[in-house]
Design a protein around this motif. Structure first.
Motif, PDB file in Angstrom:
ATOM      1  N   LYS A  53       0.826  -1.196   0.000  1.00 30.21           N
ATOM      2  CA  LYS A  53       0.000   0.000   0.000  1.00 30.21           C
ATOM      3  C   LYS A  53       0.867   1.255   0.000  1.00 30.21           C
ATOM      4  O   LYS A  53       1.981   1.251   0.487  1.00 30.21           O
ATOM      5  CB  LYS A  53      -0.904   0.019   1.234  1.00 30.21           C
ATOM      6  N   GLY A  54       0.312   2.330  -0.531  1.00 34.86           N
ATOM      7  CA  GLY A  54       0.996   3.613  -0.468  1.00 34.86           C
ATOM      8  C   GLY A  54       1.073   4.314  -1.812  1.00 34.86           C
ATOM      9  O   GLY A  54       0.565   3.840  -2.822  1.00 34.86           O
ATOM     10  N   ILE A  55       1.728   5.462  -1.791  1.00 35.49           N
ATOM     11  CA  ILE A  55       2.018   6.248  -2.979  1.00 35.49           C
ATOM     12  C   ILE A  55       3.523   6.103  -3.205  1.00 35.49           C
ATOM     13  O   ILE A  55       4.317   6.519  -2.372  1.00 35.49           O
ATOM     14  CB  ILE A  55       1.641   7.724  -2.781  1.00 35.49           C
ATOM     15  N   TRP A  56       3.911   5.510  -4.318  1.00 33.82           N
ATOM     16  CA  TRP A  56       5.296   5.122  -4.564  1.00 33.82           C
ATOM     17  C   TRP A  56       6.046   6.139  -5.412  1.00 33.82           C
ATOM     18  O   TRP A  56       5.467   6.786  -6.277  1.00 33.82           O
ATOM     19  CB  TRP A  56       5.329   3.764  -5.256  1.00 33.82           C
ATOM     20  N   ALA A  57       7.343   6.242  -5.151  1.00 34.12           N
ATOM     21  CA  ALA A  57       8.230   7.110  -5.929  1.00 34.12           C
ATOM     22  C   ALA A  57       9.569   6.411  -6.110  1.00 34.12           C
ATOM     23  O   ALA A  57       9.919   5.522  -5.340  1.00 34.12           O
ATOM     24  CB  ALA A  57       8.428   8.439  -5.203  1.00 34.12           C
ATOM     25  N   ALA A  58      10.308   6.833  -7.132  1.00 29.91           N
ATOM     26  CA  ALA A  58      11.628   6.253  -7.397  1.00 29.91           C
ATOM     27  C   ALA A  58      12.504   7.280  -8.100  1.00 29.91           C
ATOM     28  O   ALA A  58      12.004   8.171  -8.792  1.00 29.91           O
ATOM     29  CB  ALA A  58      11.497   5.002  -8.258  1.00 29.91           C
ATOM     30  N   ILE A  59      13.806   7.125  -7.923  1.00 26.00           N
ATOM     31  CA  ILE A  59      14.795   7.929  -8.638  1.00 26.00           C
ATOM     32  C   ILE A  59      15.746   6.954  -9.327  1.00 26.00           C
ATOM     33  O   ILE A  59      16.220   6.000  -8.707  1.00 26.00           O
ATOM     34  CB  ILE A  59      15.591   8.850  -7.692  1.00 26.00           C
ATOM     35  N   ARG A 111       4.999  -0.231  -6.457  1.00 28.26           N
ATOM     36  CA  ARG A 111       6.447  -0.027  -6.402  1.00 28.26           C
ATOM     37  C   ARG A 111       7.069  -0.211  -7.787  1.00 28.26           C
ATOM     38  O   ARG A 111       7.868   0.613  -8.237  1.00 28.26           O
ATOM     39  CB  ARG A 111       7.084  -1.003  -5.417  1.00 28.26           C
ATOM     40  N   GLN A 112       6.723  -1.296  -8.472  1.00 32.18           N
ATOM     41  CA  GLN A 112       7.327  -1.579  -9.775  1.00 32.18           C
ATOM     42  C   GLN A 112       6.996  -0.497 -10.794  1.00 32.18           C
ATOM     43  O   GLN A 112       7.825  -0.152 -11.635  1.00 32.18           O
ATOM     44  CB  GLN A 112       6.898  -2.959 -10.284  1.00 32.18           C
ATOM     45  N   VAL A 163      17.699   2.180 -11.091  1.00 34.84           N
ATOM     46  CA  VAL A 163      16.907   2.737  -9.994  1.00 34.84           C
ATOM     47  C   VAL A 163      17.779   2.702  -8.746  1.00 34.84           C
ATOM     48  O   VAL A 163      18.287   1.652  -8.369  1.00 34.84           O
ATOM     49  CB  VAL A 163      15.597   1.951  -9.791  1.00 34.84           C
ATOM     50  N   VAL A 164      17.975   3.869  -8.117  1.00 36.19           N
ATOM     51  CA  VAL A 164      18.877   3.966  -6.974  1.00 36.19           C
ATOM     52  C   VAL A 164      18.150   4.156  -5.649  1.00 36.19           C
ATOM     53  O   VAL A 164      18.738   3.967  -4.590  1.00 36.19           O
ATOM     54  CB  VAL A 164      19.942   5.071  -7.172  1.00 36.19           C
ATOM     55  N   THR A 165      16.883   4.522  -5.697  1.00 36.52           N
ATOM     56  CA  THR A 165      16.080   4.568  -4.470  1.00 36.52           C
ATOM     57  C   THR A 165      14.603   4.470  -4.817  1.00 36.52           C
ATOM     58  O   THR A 165      14.167   4.935  -5.869  1.00 36.52           O
ATOM     59  CB  THR A 165      16.358   5.833  -3.625  1.00 36.52           C
ATOM     60  N   VAL A 166      13.878   3.819  -3.928  1.00 35.58           N
ATOM     61  CA  VAL A 166      12.425   3.684  -4.031  1.00 35.58           C
ATOM     62  C   VAL A 166      11.873   3.993  -2.645  1.00 35.58           C
ATOM     63  O   VAL A 166      12.417   3.541  -1.639  1.00 35.58           O
ATOM     64  CB  VAL A 166      12.006   2.257  -4.427  1.00 35.58           C
ATOM     65  N   PHE A 167      10.821   4.769  -2.592  1.00 31.08           N
ATOM     66  CA  PHE A 167      10.233   5.118  -1.304  1.00 31.08           C
ATOM     67  C   PHE A 167       8.741   5.352  -1.498  1.00 31.08           C
ATOM     68  O   PHE A 167       8.250   5.378  -2.619  1.00 31.08           O
ATOM     69  CB  PHE A 167      10.926   6.348  -0.692  1.00 31.08           C
TER      70      PHE A 167
END
Length: 153
Positions: free
Chosen positions: A35-41, A59-60, A80-84
């Motif tokens: 669950k949640g609102i996902w982001a990635a850099i 997440r994906q 991809v260096v970070t996912v949060f």
């Protein structure tokens, strides 16, 4: 006699755990919903290109879109260096153990050192904390860095 030895060998291997019949393996549990609102850099170390995305339901999805944006920016070796993520609802807790860190930041050095451009990335509960952690990681080698991108979900 040869058939009997083969049968005995197969049974011994089966009992020892060396061979497992497909019909004896329990089906794996379906993946738990995250669950949640996902982001990635995503970042390409070879040419310092980057891409980010926030607002994904999965997440994906966040990872794939950040990767694509990095590649579209001309990144030749994007990863991809970070996912949060952030809570979509304050009562969200999917019991996966993946933390709810709301912000992420990417810091990159101003100049190349020995054919390598130092960089750092991190996520945290606030923009300021994520930026500070990314800068600390980037500047650990003694070089001056600045925030290239930050995003909060």
């Amino acid at each position: 006699m040869k058939s009997r030895r083969l049968t005995v060998l197969c049974m011994a291997l089966l009992w020892s755990g060396q061979v497992v019949s497909a019909d004896l393996v329990e089906p794996s549990e379906p993946p738990q919903e995250e669950k949640g609102i996902w982001a990635a850099i995503a970042y390409s170390q070879t040419d310092t290109k980057y891409g980010f995305f926030w607002g994904a339901d999965k997440r994906q999805e966040a990872k794939d879109i950040a990767q694509k944006y990095c590649e579209n920016a001309g990144g030749k070796a994007c990863n991809v260096v970070t996912v949060f993520r952030n809570h979509r609802h304050w009562t969200d807790d999917d019991k996966t153990g993946f933390p709810y860190k709301h912000c992420g930041a990417l810091a990159v050095a101003d100049k190349v050192e020995h054919r390598f451009t130092p960089w750092g990335v991190n996520s945290a509960e606030t923009r300021r904390e994520a930026e500070d952690l990314a800068l600390q990681a980037c500047e650990a080698g003694g070089t001056q860095c600045k925030i290239r991108e930050w995003v909060c979900t």
